[in-house]
Design an enzyme around this catalytic site. Structure first.
Site, PDB file in Angstrom:
ATOM      1  N   GLY A  31       0.786  -1.232   0.000  1.00  0.00           N
ATOM      2  CA  GLY A  31       0.000   0.000   0.000  1.00  0.00           C
ATOM      3  C   GLY A  31       0.812   1.272   0.000  1.00  0.00           C
ATOM      4  N   ASN A  44       1.671   3.108  -2.640  1.00  0.00           N
ATOM      5  CA  ASN A  44       1.008   4.084  -3.509  1.00  0.00           C
ATOM      6  C   ASN A  44      -0.293   4.569  -2.884  1.00  0.00           C
ATOM      7  OD1 ASN A  44       2.366   4.808  -6.048  1.00  0.00           O
ATOM      8  ND2 ASN A  44       2.443   2.591  -6.374  1.00  0.00           N
ATOM      9  N   MET A  79      -3.906  -7.090  -7.450  1.00  0.00           N
ATOM     10  CA  MET A  79      -3.371  -8.240  -8.169  1.00  0.00           C
ATOM     11  C   MET A  79      -4.416  -9.029  -8.942  1.00  0.00           C
ATOM     12  SD  MET A  79      -0.300  -7.745  -7.595  1.00  0.00           S
ATOM     13  CE  MET A  79       0.344  -9.219  -8.373  1.00  0.00           C
ATOM     14  N   ILE A 136      -6.836  -8.924 -12.402  1.00  0.00           N
ATOM     15  CA  ILE A 136      -7.179  -8.247 -13.654  1.00  0.00           C
ATOM     16  C   ILE A 136      -8.699  -8.113 -13.709  1.00  0.00           C
ATOM     17  CG2 ILE A 136      -7.167  -8.412 -16.170  1.00  0.00           C
ATOM     18  CD1 ILE A 136      -4.525  -9.913 -15.961  1.00  0.00           C
ATOM     19  N   LEU A 137      -9.166  -6.893 -13.856  1.00  0.00           N
ATOM     20  CA  LEU A 137     -10.606  -6.652 -13.918  1.00  0.00           C
ATOM     21  C   LEU A 137     -11.157  -7.095 -15.266  1.00  0.00           C
ATOM     22  CD1 LEU A 137     -10.749  -3.100 -12.284  1.00  0.00           C
ATOM     23  CD2 LEU A 137     -11.057  -5.325 -11.176  1.00  0.00           C
ATOM     24  N   HIS A 140       1.800   1.576 -13.365  1.00  0.00           N
ATOM     25  CA  HIS A 140       2.613   0.416 -13.765  1.00  0.00           C
ATOM     26  C   HIS A 140       4.084   0.788 -13.645  1.00  0.00           C
ATOM     27  CE1 HIS A 140       3.412  -3.369 -15.820  1.00  0.00           C
ATOM     28  NE2 HIS A 140       4.316  -2.724 -16.539  1.00  0.00           N
ATOM     29  N   ASP A 152     -10.003  -2.751 -21.460  1.00  0.00           N
ATOM     30  CA  ASP A 152     -10.152  -4.203 -21.532  1.00  0.00           C
ATOM     31  C   ASP A 152      -8.828  -4.936 -21.702  1.00  0.00           C
ATOM     32  OD1 ASP A 152     -12.791  -3.583 -21.396  1.00  0.00           O
ATOM     33  OD2 ASP A 152     -13.309  -4.208 -23.440  1.00  0.00           O
ATOM     34  N   GLU A 204       6.860   6.911  -8.545  1.00  0.00           N
ATOM     35  CA  GLU A 204       5.445   6.552  -8.573  1.00  0.00           C
ATOM     36  C   GLU A 204       4.642   7.366  -7.571  1.00  0.00           C
ATOM     37  OE1 GLU A 204       4.500   2.408  -8.181  1.00  0.00           O
ATOM     38  OE2 GLU A 204       6.269   1.782  -9.298  1.00  0.00           O
TER      39      GLU A 204
END
Length: 242
Positions: free
Chosen positions: A26, A28, A104, A106-107, A123, A161, A193
């Site tokens: 956590g 970020n 972690m 992927i939607l 990323h 997507d 980041e």
């Protein structure tokens, strides 16, 4: 229904509700929380959702008084049920923006489409290089070192997507030293980041990101639009090193 951010005057800033999805330490998330506390980001983190009950991100959220939702995939009979509950949880907090911060999972396209133009990710490389399925965390930095790349960095992008394939908002370059290890390179990129992600969120909150196909344009303040400072249809940014 998500509340829109209203037009502002010189003495009034918009407020934006942010939900963060995180699976790990956590860091970020902490950068986003700090930016909200400092007023750099005009609005609060209203919820932190994690698929990992032991995530450090949950400890950080609780320490800041932020509601947490824990959804462990293995407690659901199917991935579809997991995502259904995830969407329900997000809608319950009515976020204007969803930020992936080391999440972690992927939607699926069905989830992304429900929040189109309102999901960001960061990323640890300069996309489109070293992105896609399997490219996360230390795997990215190891691939960079194995390839002998001399410049890496990080990318904030909108989620679509395609994993790591959404329109790029901001990028920052970070040198790769000859004696770098995965750990030293990761640490140096993480520092950047923590600056880049809050900046991208700030631009979104100010209504200055415009998605134009595969590109994102960063508008000048005077170009933000007559209707208001933020519009769900005006979201995005253009790739560029900073």
């Amino acid at each position: 229904m998500t509340a829109a951010i209203r037009p502002t005057t010189n003495d009034q800033r918009p407020t934006m509700r942010i939900a963060v999805l995180a699976s790990g330490r956590g860091t970020n998330l902490q950068a986003i929380i700090d930016a909200c506390d400092q007023g750099t980001i005009p609005g609060p983190v209203v919820a932190v959702v994690s698929d990992n009950p032991k995530a450090g991100a949950l400890t950080r959220a609780r320490a800041s008084g932020i509601p947490v939702v824990v959804l462990s995939l293995r407690t659901f009979p199917t991935r579809e049920k997991f995502e259904q509950r995830l969407v329900e949880a997000l809608h319950s907090y009515a976020p204007d923006l969803i930020c992936l911060a080391g999440f972690m999972r992927i939607l699926s396209p069905s989830v992304v489409q429900q929040f189109s133009g309102r999901i960001m990710n960061i990323h640890p490389a300069l996309l489109p290089a070293f992105g896609g399925v399997g490219m996360y965390g230390e795997h990215v930095h190891r691939a960079v070192l194995d390839r002998g790349v001399r410049v890496s960095g990080c990318t904030v992008h909108f989620v679509d997507d395609v994993p790591d394939g959404g329109p790029i908002i901001l990028q920052a370059a970070v040198r790769v030293d000859a004696d770098d290890t995965v750990a030293t390179l990761a640490a140096r990129i993480a520092e950047v980041e923590h600056q880049l992600y809050p900046e991208a969120i700030r631009l979104f909150a100010e209504g200055r990101l415009l998605i134009d196909g595969r590109r994102v344009h960063i508008l000048e303040e005077r170009e933000r639009g007559i209707a208001g400072t933020w519009d769900r249809d005006l979201v995005g940014s253009e790739a560029g090193l900073e």
